[in-house]
Design a protein around this motif. Structure first.
Motif, PDB file in Angstrom:
ATOM      1  N   LYS A   1      40.606  51.544  50.165  1.00  0.00           N
ATOM      2  CA  LYS A   1      39.567  51.195  49.199  1.00  0.00           C
ATOM      3  C   LYS A   1      39.237  49.704  49.280  1.00  0.00           C
ATOM      4  O   LYS A   1      38.062  49.319  49.185  1.00  0.00           O
ATOM      5  N   GLU A   2      40.258  48.860  49.483  1.00  0.00           N
ATOM      6  CA  GLU A   2      40.011  47.428  49.628  1.00  0.00           C
ATOM      7  C   GLU A   2      39.101  47.155  50.826  1.00  0.00           C
ATOM      8  O   GLU A   2      38.232  46.285  50.772  1.00  0.00           O
TER       9      GLU A   2
ATOM     10  N   ILE B   1      33.137  45.975  53.287  1.00  0.00           N
ATOM     11  CA  ILE B   1      32.327  46.116  54.496  1.00  0.00           C
ATOM     12  C   ILE B   1      31.088  46.948  54.189  1.00  0.00           C
ATOM     13  O   ILE B   1      31.035  47.667  53.181  1.00  0.00           O
ATOM     14  N   GLU B   2      30.111  46.859  55.073  1.00  0.00           N
ATOM     15  CA  GLU B   2      28.896  47.648  54.912  1.00  0.00           C
ATOM     16  C   GLU B   2      29.161  49.092  55.339  1.00  0.00           C
ATOM     17  O   GLU B   2      29.701  49.342  56.417  1.00  0.00           O
TER      18      GLU B   2
ATOM     19  N   LYS C   1      40.940  41.038  53.830  1.00  0.00           N
ATOM     20  CA  LYS C   1      41.298  40.763  52.435  1.00  0.00           C
ATOM     21  C   LYS C   1      40.711  39.448  51.908  1.00  0.00           C
ATOM     22  O   LYS C   1      40.603  39.267  50.691  1.00  0.00           O
ATOM     23  N   LYS C   2      40.325  38.534  52.811  1.00  0.00           N
ATOM     24  CA  LYS C   2      39.746  37.272  52.355  1.00  0.00           C
ATOM     25  C   LYS C   2      38.225  37.346  52.198  1.00  0.00           C
ATOM     26  O   LYS C   2      37.605  36.389  51.744  1.00  0.00           O
ATOM     27  N   LEU C   3      37.635  38.476  52.564  1.00  0.00           N
ATOM     28  CA  LEU C   3      36.196  38.653  52.360  1.00  0.00           C
ATOM     29  C   LEU C   3      35.927  38.967  50.895  1.00  0.00           C
ATOM     30  O   LEU C   3      36.773  39.557  50.213  1.00  0.00           O
TER      31      LEU C   3
ATOM     32  N   THR D   1      43.673  39.886  45.346  1.00  0.00           N
ATOM     33  CA  THR D   1      43.044  41.186  45.547  1.00  0.00           C
ATOM     34  C   THR D   1      43.631  42.205  44.582  1.00  0.00           C
ATOM     35  O   THR D   1      44.697  41.997  43.988  1.00  0.00           O
ATOM     36  N   ILE D   2      42.945  43.337  44.468  1.00  0.00           N
ATOM     37  CA  ILE D   2      43.448  44.420  43.619  1.00  0.00           C
ATOM     38  C   ILE D   2      44.746  44.974  44.196  1.00  0.00           C
ATOM     39  O   ILE D   2      45.659  45.341  43.451  1.00  0.00           O
TER      40      ILE D   2
END
Length: 428
Positions: free
Chosen positions: A67-68, A73-74, A134-136, A160-161
């Motif tokens: 899910k992360e 992403i697109e 994760k840094k996006l 992050t979650i």
């Protein structure tokens, strides 16, 4: 997963606005109901390559990691995603998410055959994919909203979650106010091997208590052994150490991991060590218990310690203990993800190698069993066998010992005894 995120966001917002220390009973109940929907998300993952002992823990983490990734992403429009009929025309029965290495593949064997799931190879690599993205920033949506609420409540301590999930003090939520735990200083939340420092500290304290308990049982076992006569054999106190290990690995260690929400690689390593210790201790316990049970039966029947009946009971119980121990080891290997049939085949090959290398010893062991079953003589009988004669003093698992008239002690291999003529002079 979007529904779970929305529900958790609402609960956190209510909790932050209430200024109360603990979640209300209604908030706890709603949280449990919301999180129960995670099972539907986990079902889209092919977990066949995950060892059963860590499957439940790893499945939830992999679902959040996926899910992360999807929240950053697109994604193609659903019109461009093949349905079951379109996928049936694909040459490899799988579809890859564009610009990624995430595959959705048809399961052809097993209880879920015919379903399209996120492939086992993708599930195995999700931690790697998560580290890449994760840094996006989050795309607008439930994940971004939940992340914002959590950052405000925790003073921006979690990136992050997924990190929030791993460092969540859910196991301590009814003991310590969640508000306090969320506002821990930065050093306490800093991850070490994927686990927050405060979690390592709590786990270390708990494991130290467990080790102290095991050491205390070990010392008590040694003390009880020292108070027994040297020739009295094993006592029931020898069961204490393996029982203590089984107790520690069954209850306190899993409870500590759940309370402090230990996850990631650290949880996998701890679970593997815990499971290995559990099944090895169970095998150890079965061997000791079989031996003690044999001695109890011998004593209850008032049999002589060195009689053939006593030896036969000991031998039978020893084999039973070994069979149970092998069963525990096979089950443990299955839980740890080793192929059970390969383990059985390995045991068969290993047993054949041992049998070939120890043919004489096995022949003597079988000979002792034949002597115990057929009873051509008993301890105390005067016999003539293999060119020697004397009084039978003992029938062991390897040899029969005979005291000759000139007071010499002869040890004759049991294989030789059963393959030669035995003259029992006491039965003339």
């Amino acid at each position: 997963m979007d529904g779970i995120y929305r529900g958790m966001k609402d609960i956190l917002q209510e909790y932050a606005a209430s200024q109360s220390l603990y979640l209300t009973a209604d908030e706890w109940r709603r949280q449990v109901g919301i999180l129960s929907a995670a099972a539907k998300a986990i079902r889209v993952l092919d977990l066949s390559d995950i060892p059963p002992v860590v499957q439940q823990t790893v499945a939830a983490e992999r679902a959040i990691q996926l899910k992360e990734i999807l929240d950053r992403i697109e994604l193609p429009s659903f019109d461009n995603v093949p349905d079951r009929n379109a996928a049936a025309g694909l040459p490899y029965k799988r579809w890859r998410l564009p610009e990624t290495e995430i595959d959705i593949a048809l399961i052809e064997n097993g209880p879920r055959s015919g379903e399209y799931l996120v492939s086992a190879g993708t599930v195995d690599r999700l931690p790697e994919f998560y580290e890449r993205v994760k840094k996006l920033p989050y795309k607008p949506g439930p994940a971004a909203e939940l992340s914002d609420v959590y950052r405000k409540l925790s003073a921006g301590g979690t990136a992050t979650i997924y990190d929030a999930y791993l460092s969540s003090p859910v196991g301590l939520g009814r003991i310590l106010p969640p508000r306090w735990m969320l506002r821990l200083p930065a050093w306490a939340k800093s991850p070490v091997a994927g686990v927050a420092s405060w979690q390592w500290l709590g786990l270390a304290v708990g494991l130290t208590v467990c080790l102290a308990f095991l050491y205390g049982i070990y010392r008590a076992n040694r003390h009880l052994a020292g108070t027994r006569p040297e020739d009295s054999g094993r006592g029931w106190h020898t069961l204490l150490t393996p029982l203590a290990v089984i107790l520690a690995t069954t209850f306190p260690v899993p409870l500590l991991c759940a309370t402090f929400r230990i996850g990631g690689t650290a949880r996998i390593v701890i679970t593997f060590l815990q499971t290995g210790a559990l099944y090895l201790s169970a095998a150890w316990l079965s061997m000791i218990a079989a031996s003690l049970l044999a001695e109890t039966i011998v004593a209850s029947e008032h049999l002589r310690q060195r009689s053939l009946d006593s030896q036969l009971i000991r031998l039978g119980m020893r084999f039973a203990g070994m069979a149970i121990a092998v069963g525990f080891l096979i089950q443990g290997s299955y839980e740890l993800g080793f192929p059970t049939y390969s383990v059985l085949a390995g045991l068969g090959v290993g047993g054949l190698a041992v049998a070939l290398a120890a043919r004489d010893s096995l022949a003597n062991l079988l000979g002792s069993m034949l002597i115990m079953i057929e009873k051509p003589f008993r301890v105390g009988h005067y016999v003539r066998v293999s060119g020697g004669e004397g009084t039978v003093e003992d029938v062991g698992f390897r040899s029969t010992r005979i005291r000759t008239p000139d007071n010499s002690l002869i040890s004759i291999p049991n294989n030789s005894v059963v393959n030669t003529t035995v003259e029992n002079l006491s039965l003339r």
